[in-house]
Enzyme design. Structure first.
Site, mmCIF file in Angstrom:
data_model
loop_
_atom_site.group_PDB
_atom_site.id
_atom_site.type_symbol
_atom_site.label_atom_id
_atom_site.label_comp_id
_atom_site.label_asym_id
_atom_site.label_seq_id
_atom_site.Cartn_x
_atom_site.Cartn_y
_atom_site.Cartn_z
ATOM 1 C CD1 TRP A 104 1.949 -0.618 6.755
ATOM 2 C CD2 TRP A 104 2.778 0.867 8.202
ATOM 3 N NE1 TRP A 104 2.846 0.167 6.074
ATOM 4 C CE2 TRP A 104 3.364 1.087 6.937
ATOM 5 C CE3 TRP A 104 3.162 1.679 9.263
ATOM 6 C CZ2 TRP A 104 4.328 2.087 6.714
ATOM 7 C CZ3 TRP A 104 4.106 2.682 9.042
ATOM 8 C CH2 TRP A 104 4.668 2.870 7.791
ATOM 9 C CG ASP A 184 -3.613 1.911 9.825
ATOM 10 O OD1 ASP A 184 -4.031 2.658 8.915
ATOM 11 O OD2 ASP A 184 -2.398 1.734 10.036
ATOM 12 C CE LYS A 208 -0.497 4.892 2.974
ATOM 13 N NZ LYS A 208 0.869 4.789 2.482
HETATM 14 C C1 LIG Z 1 -1.365 0.950 6.778
HETATM 15 C C2 LIG Z 1 -0.470 2.087 7.187
HETATM 16 N N1 LIG Z 1 -0.502 2.492 8.459
HETATM 17 C C3 LIG Z 1 0.281 3.508 8.879
HETATM 18 C C4 LIG Z 1 1.138 4.156 8.031
HETATM 19 C C5 LIG Z 1 1.963 5.314 8.523
HETATM 20 O O1 LIG Z 1 1.368 6.441 8.013
HETATM 21 P P1 LIG Z 1 1.927 7.922 8.172
HETATM 22 O O2 LIG Z 1 3.167 7.993 7.356
HETATM 23 O O3 LIG Z 1 0.786 8.746 7.642
HETATM 24 O O4 LIG Z 1 2.183 8.169 9.609
HETATM 25 C C6 LIG Z 1 1.195 3.766 6.681
HETATM 26 C C7 LIG Z 1 2.103 4.444 5.754
HETATM 27 O O5 LIG Z 1 2.315 4.059 4.638
HETATM 28 C C8 LIG Z 1 0.379 2.700 6.267
HETATM 29 O O6 LIG Z 1 0.399 2.286 5.000
#
Ligand SMILES: Cc1ncc(COP(=O)(O)O)c(C=O)c1O
Length: 376
Positions: A104, A184, A208
């Site tokens: 991520w 994040d 989540k």
């Molecule tokens: C730590 C993290 N960042 C970013 C994302 C991407 O999130 P989204 O699907 O809400 O764009 C996720 C998705 O699981 C994630 O776990």
């Protein structure tokens, strides 16, 4: 009628607290005598205003935010924030620093490169990409951030790799007390008490620990957008401009009304549970049960260093690839769902967000013990 539901270990969208789902189903046709479902309400009316303002106030109070932190509800998920953060913070200073701890943070880095001069201050990627990659947070003493960067970005919890910051990096120890820290926080917000004083901005998708997908939370310091980065890049769409969203109390355009309503019910449920202090204790117990089993066993293994193991997402591995299918089949038969690891790392993964009860984790651990006995 009570329905016995299986335990859902999905990484997100993830299980929601059952009392929240029950309440939403009771209120589905007529929210508190209004004759309307929340989905049918105007977002400009007093009924939704009440739901919306209460959700923001409850989130602030659960997180213990001071008066200089604001909560914004946006859309586009954390993925959109990967662009929205640089579009908002790089108008005057194009330098942005990032720590690379896995899947991520890699996404955040790649997106930010479209908008500014991105520097990776530390990376947990092994030279030869292998199983040892991304199993830790590089020690802060090894980071090489730029004192004149607009911000420093970290992924607080790598949902796929299972790597978590249990403390925020001490920016003062890096001699960078005034460098804004951006996190994040998608997969560990509200999982335990966290200190927001030192954070300039935190964001994530709701799906989540907060509620349904379609809602994005942003927590930011007013001073960040008033003093530090008072304007966005000209290409930044108005609906993604933090200043405009804040001025309009997150109602610049039609928000994700139903998701905000469910998030509000989750916040009420969290308050009833004793807030983030109580959640932190239960979550530590839940994660401890799984990690203790993994550590005591020569059958299961973890690839994450103990100090950085996530309490929310636990990837783990079996000694033989042929065992994954029977493990998942057996788990499913026992009502233990969605334990397959992400394809980027393989193996298995148990996501233990707030809505996963202790009994669910006990059932998982009992199953893991039995499986080891039969196959080990
Ligand atoms: C730590 C993290 N960042 C970013 C994302 C991407 O999130 P989204 O699907 O809400 O764009 C996720 C998705 O699981 C994630 O776990």
């Amino acid at each position: 009628m009570t329905i016995k539901r299986p335990y859902n270990f999905a990484p997100g969208p993830a299980a929601l607290p059952e009392p929240v789902l029950e309440k939403a189903s009771q209120e589905m046709l007529s929210w508190r005598g209004s004759g309307m479902s929340v989905m049918e309400m105007t977002h400009r009316g007093p009924l939704f205003a009440d739901i919306h303002d209460r959700a923001i106030a409850d989130l602030k109070s659960l997180l213990g935010l001071g008066s200089d932190h604001e909560v914004l509800f946006m859309q586009g998920g954390a993925t959109a924030q990967n662009a929205i953060v640089p579009m908002n913070l790089l108008a005057q200073n194009v330098k942005a620093d990032y720590v690379h701890t896995g899947h991520w943070s890699a996404k955040s880095i790649a997106e930010a490169k479209k908008y500014g001069d991105v520097h990776v201050v530390a990376s947990a990627e092994a030279e030869q990409s292998d199983a040892a990659s991304f199993g830790y947070v590089p020690p802060v003493e090894q980071w090489q951030p730029r004192a004149d960067a607009a911000y420093l970005h970290i992924c607080g919890n790598e949902t796929i790799g299972g790597v978590e910051y249990h403390q925020w990096p001490d920016m003062n120890s890096l001699g960078l007390g005034s460098l804004p820290l951006v996190v994040d926080m998608s997969s560990h917000i509200l999982s335990r008490p966290m200190n927001f004083d030192s954070l300039a901005l935190a964001y994530g998708g709701a799906q989540k620990n907060i509620g349904p997908s379609g809602l994005t939370f942003v927590i930011l310091k007013r001073s960040l957008i008033e003093e530090h980065a008072p304007k966005a890049l000209p290409i930044c769409p108005s609906v993604f401009d933090y200043r405009k969203v804040l001025e309009n109390n997150s109602l610049l355009n039609t928000p994700s009304t139903f998701a905000i309503y469910i998030a509000g019910l989750v916040f009420e449920w969290l308050k009833d549970q004793g807030g983030v202090e109580a959640m932190g204790q239960v979550n530590a117990t839940k994660a401890g049960l799984v990690y203790d089993l993994i550590d005591q066993s020569s059958f299961y293994s973890s690839r994450v260093r103990k100090a950085n193991r996530s309490f929310m997402n636990i990837p783990f591995f079996l000694p033989d690839d042929r065992l994954y299918e029977p493990f998942l089949k057996g788990a499913q038969a026992e009502g233990l769902l969605n334990l397959k690891g992400h394809k980027a790392v393989g193996g298995l993964r148990a996501s233990l967000y707030n809505a996963m009860p202790l009994e669910g984790v006990e059932a998982l651990v009992a199953y893991m013990r039995r499986f080891e006995k039969e196959q080990g």
